[in-house]
Design an enzyme around this catalytic site. Structure first.
Site: not given
Ligand code: AMP
Length: 114
Positions: A30, A96, A100
């Site tokens: 992350d 996102v 995940h």
């Molecule tokens: P969620 O809030 O469950 O949708 O988690 C999305 C996660 O994706 C968050 O913890 C972000 O920090 C992580 N995130 C967003 N963009 C990226 C990226 N390009 N690479 C790695 N992690 C990411």
């Protein structure tokens, strides 16, 4: 469905710190870790949310968890303990919209998370 940043990572179109990948699943660190170990495990298949899972995805979901288990072992947190979390939709903080699984560990984790 709309493409997301995780779809691009799964296809190798943008960089990520990938720690595991196979035919169906990709795991990467992350960008904003909430614990010393914070890894996201995603299916290559773009499923928007847990609500969008179908019966045909049952094996794929099993593969997500098997990948999480493997990564936890590799990262050295399996014995001490770790947490897996899937946020579904806005009230749970999903930002996102590509399914995940968060794998968190490396420190004691508070429960309930709040
Ligand atoms: P969620 O809030 O469950 O949708 O988690 C999305 C996660 O994706 C968050 O913890 C972000 O920090 C992580 N995130 C967003 N963009 C990226 C990226 N390009 N690479 C790695 N992690 C990411």
């Amino acid at each position: 469905m709309m493409d997301t940043i995780f779809g691009k990572i799964a296809r190798g179109e943008i960089p990520a710190d990938i720690v595991y990948e196979d035919e169906d699943v990709v795991a990467f660190r992350d960008l904003h870790p909430q614990a010393p170990i914070h890894i996201l495990v995603i299916p290559r298949k773009p499923i928007r949310t847990l609500n969008d899972l179908e019966a045909a995805d049952a094996e794929l979901v099993g593969r997500l968890f098997l990948a999480a288990r493997k990564v936890a072992e590799r990262e050295g947190i399996a014995a001490a303990g770790y947490r897996t979390v899937i946020n579904c939709n806005a009230a749970a903080g999903q930002t996102v919209f590509h399914l995940h699984l968060h794998l968190l560990g490396g420190r004691p984790l508070r429960w309930p998370p709040g």
